[in-house]
Design an enzyme around this catalytic site. Sequence first.
Site, PDB file in Angstrom:
ATOM      1  N   ASP A 155      41.010 -65.802 -80.931  1.00  0.00           N
ATOM      2  CA  ASP A 155      41.858 -66.839 -81.550  1.00  0.00           C
ATOM      3  C   ASP A 155      41.968 -67.827 -80.391  1.00  0.00           C
ATOM      4  O   ASP A 155      43.410 -68.262 -80.094  1.00  0.00           O
ATOM      5  CB  ASP A 155      43.373 -66.503 -82.190  1.00  0.00           C
ATOM      6  N   ASP A 200      42.631 -66.373 -74.515  1.00  0.00           N
ATOM      7  CA  ASP A 200      41.160 -66.223 -74.991  1.00  0.00           C
ATOM      8  C   ASP A 200      40.104 -66.749 -74.266  1.00  0.00           C
ATOM      9  O   ASP A 200      39.174 -66.209 -74.084  1.00  0.00           O
ATOM     10  CB  ASP A 200      41.223 -66.370 -76.559  1.00  0.00           C
ATOM     11  N   ASP A 234      44.805 -61.778 -72.436  1.00  0.00           N
ATOM     12  CA  ASP A 234      43.347 -61.465 -73.024  1.00  0.00           C
ATOM     13  C   ASP A 234      42.253 -60.937 -72.069  1.00  0.00           C
ATOM     14  O   ASP A 234      41.343 -60.058 -72.345  1.00  0.00           O
ATOM     15  CB  ASP A 234      42.605 -62.498 -73.974  1.00  0.00           C
TER      16      ASP A 234
HETATM   17  O1  RIB Z   1      50.478 -61.811 -77.390  1.00  0.00           O
HETATM   18  C1  RIB Z   1      49.597 -62.289 -76.793  1.00  0.00           C
HETATM   19  C2  RIB Z   1      48.392 -62.392 -77.636  1.00  0.00           C
HETATM   20  O2  RIB Z   1      48.812 -63.230 -78.604  1.00  0.00           O
HETATM   21  C3  RIB Z   1      47.124 -62.924 -76.704  1.00  0.00           C
HETATM   22  O3  RIB Z   1      46.022 -62.396 -77.356  1.00  0.00           O
HETATM   23  C4  RIB Z   1      47.189 -64.345 -77.129  1.00  0.00           C
HETATM   24  O4  RIB Z   1      46.010 -65.148 -76.870  1.00  0.00           O
HETATM   25  C5  RIB Z   1      47.911 -64.312 -78.627  1.00  0.00           C
HETATM   26  O5  RIB Z   1      46.680 -64.280 -79.536  1.00  0.00           O
HETATM   27 CA    CA Z   2      44.383 -64.228 -78.354  1.00  0.00          CA
END
Ligand code: RIB
Ligand code: CA
Length: 328
Positions: free
Chosen positions: A11, A16, A244
Amino acid sequence: MDKRKVIIDCDPGIDDTLALMLALRSPELDILGISIVCGNVPTKKGAENALKVLKWMNRLDIPVYLGEETPLVRPYVDAMDTHGEDGLGESWYDCITSVRPKENAVQFLADTLNEVKNNNDNISIIALGPLTNIAKLIQLHPECLDGVDEIVSMGGAYKSHGNCSPVAEYNYWCDPDAAKIVFENMFVHMVGLDVTREIVLTPSILEYMCNVNSKIGEIIKKITRFYFDFHWKQEGVIGCVINDPLAVAYFIDRTLCDGFSTYTQIETQGISLGQSVIDAYDFYKKEKNSYVLTTTDAFAFMQFFFERVVEVKKEESAPVLKQIMVQK
Ligand code: RIB
Ligand code: CA
């Protein structure tokens, strides 16, 4: 070296993006596609950001698929307060027009998993966002799961506090029903806040990146500024926790983290909604369905990231990172 086939479900999202950069620069991975899920930003915006990253890394050959636009049950709550209106720290990079995202990520996941399975091969999933796409895959195409080698999911928390409630981490809080389905049907390598909070991109590390690789460093600097401000206000951290990329690094090099196999269930109701309830003392006598990470070597991770994304050899980055990273 035999490359491992993977699909990255994400996402994007600032962290990410760093995870995608790391995956794209890792020769161990054969990335068959990137599926986008509603999370940090709405799915269409996430897909635009994934294309931007592929352009920066000269890998627009990798297809991007649009996935689910709302969680299975709960109303969708984004994280643009953390990642910015554009999902990349309000860096407002131009959208890519030469390639467009494809439709129906869940069908892509099912078709790819079935094809790999029919070829007596296997494929893994690295999930960096809410698990909505993966849960839909399980609901609509349960037969394709035989083709999955491993699923690594950034999400949850064991002993660390949540980041969306006292106990819930965003990915599992955003769509707890999806996370519940995935943990009920697959063995999940859970890369939770206990380990990802150890991975902090600080101003000094960013400065080092820009000094040694201005092209990549300046992009990372531009997309993380907003994230730095959020972390100072929200968590009193100078810098930003980059969750991530650790999931990608762990998938490639298991020595970077340690953990234990256990039974995990995701709460979907009430005040602890989204919590990963980890039965470390086997109260429920249930079959182990997860490997929960508890420790990581942040220094080794940073060297791993620098070697691949910033293109600085480990022996070169070691003395500088030693000087600028807080040694535990
Ligand atoms: O809580 C952190 C996660 O939530 C990470 O993957 C961030 O990118 C969000 O997706
Ligand atoms: Ca993420």
